[in-house]
Design an enzyme around this catalytic site. Structure first.
Site, PDB file in Angstrom:
ATOM      1  N   ASN A  53     -32.865  27.358   9.242  1.00 55.22           N
ATOM      2  CA  ASN A  53     -32.599  27.442  10.471  1.00 55.22           C
ATOM      3  C   ASN A  53     -33.898  27.284  11.361  1.00 55.22           C
ATOM      4  O   ASN A  53     -34.933  26.663  10.610  1.00 55.22           O
ATOM      5  CB  ASN A  53     -31.923  29.064  10.875  1.00 55.22           C
ATOM      6  CG  ASN A  53     -31.504  28.984  12.263  1.00 55.22           C
ATOM      7  OD1 ASN A  53     -30.790  28.074  12.750  1.00 55.22           O
ATOM      8  ND2 ASN A  53     -31.713  30.168  13.045  1.00 55.22           N
ATOM      9  N   LYS A  54     -33.775  27.242  12.592  1.00 57.94           N
ATOM     10  CA  LYS A  54     -34.856  27.327  13.615  1.00 57.94           C
ATOM     11  C   LYS A  54     -36.171  27.793  13.060  1.00 57.94           C
ATOM     12  O   LYS A  54     -36.072  28.964  12.668  1.00 57.94           O
ATOM     13  CB  LYS A  54     -34.401  27.592  14.932  1.00 57.94           C
ATOM     14  CG  LYS A  54     -35.567  27.372  15.953  1.00 57.94           C
ATOM     15  CD  LYS A  54     -35.927  25.949  16.022  1.00 57.94           C
ATOM     16  CE  LYS A  54     -35.086  24.907  16.150  1.00 57.94           C
ATOM     17  NZ  LYS A  54     -35.492  23.513  15.866  1.00 57.94           N
ATOM     18  N   ARG A  58     -28.015  19.245  20.492  1.00 61.87           N
ATOM     19  CA  ARG A  58     -28.760  19.635  19.109  1.00 61.87           C
ATOM     20  C   ARG A  58     -27.728  20.942  18.869  1.00 61.87           C
ATOM     21  O   ARG A  58     -26.888  21.421  19.536  1.00 61.87           O
ATOM     22  CB  ARG A  58     -30.246  20.067  19.674  1.00 61.87           C
ATOM     23  CG  ARG A  58     -30.573  20.669  21.140  1.00 61.87           C
ATOM     24  CD  ARG A  58     -29.818  21.780  21.297  1.00 61.87           C
ATOM     25  NE  ARG A  58     -29.968  22.792  20.354  1.00 61.87           N
ATOM     26  CZ  ARG A  58     -29.224  23.940  20.270  1.00 61.87           C
ATOM     27  NH1 ARG A  58     -28.337  23.983  21.061  1.00 61.87           N
ATOM     28  NH2 ARG A  58     -29.368  25.004  19.472  1.00 61.87           N
ATOM     29  N   GLY A  59     -28.071  21.560  17.724  1.00 61.86           N
ATOM     30  CA  GLY A  59     -27.330  22.533  16.910  1.00 61.86           C
ATOM     31  C   GLY A  59     -26.495  22.091  15.965  1.00 61.86           C
ATOM     32  O   GLY A  59     -25.865  21.148  16.472  1.00 61.86           O
ATOM     33  N   ALA A  60     -26.311  22.591  14.847  1.00 63.87           N
ATOM     34  CA  ALA A  60     -25.867  21.921  13.730  1.00 63.87           C
ATOM     35  C   ALA A  60     -24.379  21.488  13.825  1.00 63.87           C
ATOM     36  O   ALA A  60     -24.107  20.284  13.871  1.00 63.87           O
ATOM     37  CB  ALA A  60     -25.938  22.839  12.500  1.00 63.87           C
ATOM     38  N   ASP A 116     -28.724  25.731   9.892  1.00 61.09           N
ATOM     39  CA  ASP A 116     -28.605  24.132   9.736  1.00 61.09           C
ATOM     40  C   ASP A 116     -28.214  23.671   8.488  1.00 61.09           C
ATOM     41  O   ASP A 116     -27.555  22.674   8.317  1.00 61.09           O
ATOM     42  CB  ASP A 116     -29.744  23.451  10.470  1.00 61.09           C
ATOM     43  CG  ASP A 116     -30.018  23.834  11.911  1.00 61.09           C
ATOM     44  OD1 ASP A 116     -30.569  25.071  12.386  1.00 61.09           O
ATOM     45  OD2 ASP A 116     -29.535  22.991  12.788  1.00 61.09           O
ATOM     46  N   ARG A 134     -31.219  12.713  12.435  1.00 63.63           N
ATOM     47  CA  ARG A 134     -31.770  14.275  12.257  1.00 63.63           C
ATOM     48  C   ARG A 134     -31.611  14.618  10.720  1.00 63.63           C
ATOM     49  O   ARG A 134     -30.527  14.577  10.444  1.00 63.63           O
ATOM     50  CB  ARG A 134     -31.403  15.317  13.053  1.00 63.63           C
ATOM     51  CG  ARG A 134     -31.822  15.185  14.597  1.00 63.63           C
ATOM     52  CD  ARG A 134     -31.820  16.146  15.510  1.00 63.63           C
ATOM     53  NE  ARG A 134     -32.886  17.182  15.336  1.00 63.63           N
ATOM     54  CZ  ARG A 134     -32.786  18.385  15.744  1.00 63.63           C
ATOM     55  NH1 ARG A 134     -31.774  18.931  16.622  1.00 63.63           N
ATOM     56  NH2 ARG A 134     -33.715  19.327  15.430  1.00 63.63           N
ATOM     57  N   GLN A 184     -35.440  26.941  23.008  1.00 64.88           N
ATOM     58  CA  GLN A 184     -33.975  27.009  22.941  1.00 64.88           C
ATOM     59  C   GLN A 184     -33.510  28.443  23.405  1.00 64.88           C
ATOM     60  O   GLN A 184     -32.246  28.465  23.895  1.00 64.88           O
ATOM     61  CB  GLN A 184     -33.136  26.625  21.581  1.00 64.88           C
ATOM     62  CG  GLN A 184     -33.331  25.028  21.228  1.00 64.88           C
ATOM     63  CD  GLN A 184     -34.619  24.884  20.479  1.00 64.88           C
ATOM     64  OE1 GLN A 184     -35.567  25.387  20.775  1.00 64.88           O
ATOM     65  NE2 GLN A 184     -34.606  23.763  19.740  1.00 64.88           N
TER      66      GLN A 184
HETATM   67  O1  MRU Z   1     -33.339  21.743  16.615  1.00 68.30           O
HETATM   68  P1  MRU Z   1     -32.195  22.569  17.222  1.00 68.30           P
HETATM   69  O2  MRU Z   1     -32.140  22.878  18.716  1.00 68.30           O
HETATM   70  O3  MRU Z   1     -31.016  21.582  16.708  1.00 68.30           O
HETATM   71  O4  MRU Z   1     -31.790  23.785  15.962  1.00 68.30           O
HETATM   72  C1  MRU Z   1     -30.622  24.615  16.075  1.00 68.30           C
HETATM   73  C2  MRU Z   1     -30.861  25.514  15.408  1.00 68.30           C
HETATM   74  O5  MRU Z   1     -31.526  25.939  14.266  1.00 68.30           O
HETATM   75  C3  MRU Z   1     -29.435  26.481  15.328  1.00 68.30           C
HETATM   76  O6  MRU Z   1     -29.965  27.915  15.366  1.00 68.30           O
HETATM   77  C4  MRU Z   1     -28.573  26.093  14.090  1.00 68.30           C
HETATM   78  O7  MRU Z   1     -28.144  24.694  14.583  1.00 68.30           O
HETATM   79  C5  MRU Z   1     -27.106  26.938  14.313  1.00 68.30           C
HETATM   80  S1  MRU Z   1     -26.260  26.393  15.697  1.00 68.30           S
HETATM   81  C6  MRU Z   1     -24.785  27.119  15.573  1.00 68.30           C
END
Ligand code: MRU
Length: 351
Positions: free
Chosen positions: A246-247, A47-49, A236, A90, A195
Site C-alpha cells: 500500500n502507499k 489513482r487508487g487500485a 494495491d 503503473r 493523498q
Molecule cells: O499512488 P496511489 O494514489 O494510486 O496509491 C493508492 C493507494 O495506495 C491506496 O491506498 C490503495 O490503492 C487502495 S485504494 C482503495
C-alpha cells in the site's frame, strides 16, 4: 449519492475528476482514446487500485468504440495494443492487470465488430457496477470492527476517489457512520503526493465525517496519546500469504500499531488479492520522479539536485496485520488458506 464522481462511462467517452487539482478545483477531464486514459493513469489524474482497474477496463472499451477496424482480427490486434499500453502505466496495483484480463477474455468472444464493441462496453460498466457492490459489502464487514466513539487512523486515500464510489478503508468508516457510530478519523497527509491531505480529508470533511489531518510524523504521537483504537488502510496488491503493498508509510503505521497494541486492518476487494504473488517480496514497487519529493506542484522545497528516494509503495508483512477485510468477510491468519477460500480456490493448486 455524492455530488462528485471519480470516473464515469459517458456513452462514447470516459469522464474523470482530475484528482491532481483537488481539493482546490473540481475539474472533469474528457477521454476519447485509450491513450488518453493511459496518460491519466500515469499522471495520477486517477489513482487508487480499484479506480485504475476500472479506468483500464473503460480504456479498452474506448479502444473498441474509437476503432475504425472493420474485421474482428483487426479490432483484436488494436485491443491487444491498448491492453499492453494500459498495463505498462503503473506496476504495483494488481487491479489493473485483473481488469485487463477480464476485458481480454471478453475480446475473445463476439461474432462481429459491433457485437464485440458492445460486449466490451458492457463489461467495463459491469466492472464499475460490481465495484460499487463490493465496496458496500466490504464496508459492512469492516464497519462491524469499529465501536461507537472510536478513533480510526488511515493513510493515503482509499475512499470514493480510489474506487467506483464509497471506498475500501473509507467504505469501512462510512459503513460504521451509517450504522450510527460516532468516530473520528485521523488522516496522515501522506507525503509526497498528499493523498491524505488533498483527497481523504476533502472527502470526509465534505461529508461531515469528523476528520483530523496530521502530518505523517505525528502518527506515533496520536497513537501514544490513545486517540485511535484501530488502523484501517487500503491495498494495491495483497500477496497470497497476506503481505500487503500500500502507499508508502503504511508499513510504518503497522509497526507503530504493533508497539501500541492497536489492531491494524487492510481493507481490499478480492481483485486486489493476487494468488500469483506468493509473498510481498514478489510485489513490484513503483518508483516515482524525484521532483515529487523535492517539492510540490512545481514549487521546490529542496535543492534541485539533491538525491531522492521515492518508492510510491511499501509492503506490510502479514504478521503485522490483524485482518484483511474483503467483500466476503474478514480473512485472518493463516492468510493463505483464508484468502484462497475467499477466492474460491481451495489449496494452492488453484494458483
Ligand atoms: O499512488 P496511489 O494514489 O494510486 O496509491 C493508492 C493507494 O495506495 C491506496 O491506498 C490503495 O490503492 C487502495 S485504494 C482503495
Amino acid at each position: 449519492m455524492s455530488s462528485y464522481y471519480t470516473i464515469r462511462w459517458a456513452g462514447d467517452h470516459v469522464s474523470m475528476i482530475d484528482q491532481r487539482r483537488l481539493p482546490t478545483e473540481e475539474l472533469y477531464l474528457r477521454h476519447d482514446t485509450w491513450q488518453e486514459v493511459a496518460h491519466s493513469i500515469e499522471t495520477m489524474v486517477i489513482r487508487g487500485a480499484p479506480a485504475i482497474g476500472i479506468a483500464a477496463a473503460m480504456g479498452i472499451a474506448l479502444a473498441a468504440v474509437s476503432s475504425r477496424a472493420t474485421t474482428l482480427p483487426a479490432l483484436r490486434a488494436e485491443l491487444d495494443e491498448a491492453g499492453r499500453g494500459l498495463l505498462a502505466t503503473r506496476p504495483t496495483a494488481v487491479n489493473l492487470a485483473w481488469a485487463l484480463r477480464r476485458m481480454a477474455a471478453v475480446a475473445e468472444r463476439g461474432d462481429s465488430v459491433e457485437a464485440l464493441t458492445r460486449a466490451l462496453v458492457d463489461e467495463a460498466q459491469a466492472v464499475y457496477n460490481e465495484d460499487v457492490a463490493i465496496n458496500r459489502a466490504l464496508g459492512r464487514h469492516g464497519g462491524a470492527l469499529i465501536d461507537d466513539g472510536d478513533g480510526v487512523m488511515t493513510i493515503c486515500n482509499a475512499g470514493s476517489l480510489a474506487v467506483s464510489e464509497y471506498g475500501t478503508a473509507l467504505g469501512v468508516i462510512r459503513a460504521a457512520v451509517e450504522a450510527g457510530k460516532r468516530l473520528r478519523v485521523f488522516a496522515p497527509e501522506t507525503r509526497p503526493f498528499l493523498q491524505g491531505a488533498r483527497l481523504t480529508s476533502w472527502e470526509l470533511h465534505r461529508e461531515g465525517i469528523p476528520v483530523t489531518l496530521i502530518t505523517d510524523g505525528m502518527a506515533a504521537t496520536v497513537m501514544a496519546r490513545g486517540l485511535v483504537r484501530l488502523i484501517v488502510v487500503g491495498a494495491d496488491r495483497v500477496a497470497i500469504n497476506g503481505d500487503a503493498a500500500n502507499k508508502i508509510g503504511t508499513y510504518g503505521l503497522a509497526v507503530l500499531a504493533k508497539y501500541h497494541h492497536l489492531p491494524f486492518y487492510v481493507a481490499a476487494p478480492l481483485s486486489t488479492v493476487d494468488p500469483a504473488t506468493s509473498t510481498g517480496a514478489d510485489i513490484p514497487i513503483e518508483y516515482r520522479h524525484p521532483d515529487e519529493v523535492r517539492g510540490f506542484r512545481g514549487e521546490r522545497t529542496a535543492p534541485a539536485e539533491v538525491e531522492v528516494f521515492n518508492p510510491a509503495f511499501d509492503v506490510t508483512p502479514s504478521e503485522l496485520i490483524a485482518g484483511i477485510i474483503t467483500e466476503r468477510g474478514v480473512a485472518r491468519a493463516p492468510f493463505e488458506p483464508a484468502l484462497l477460500a475467499m477466492l474460491g480456490k481451495v489449496g494452492t493448486a488453484g494458483r
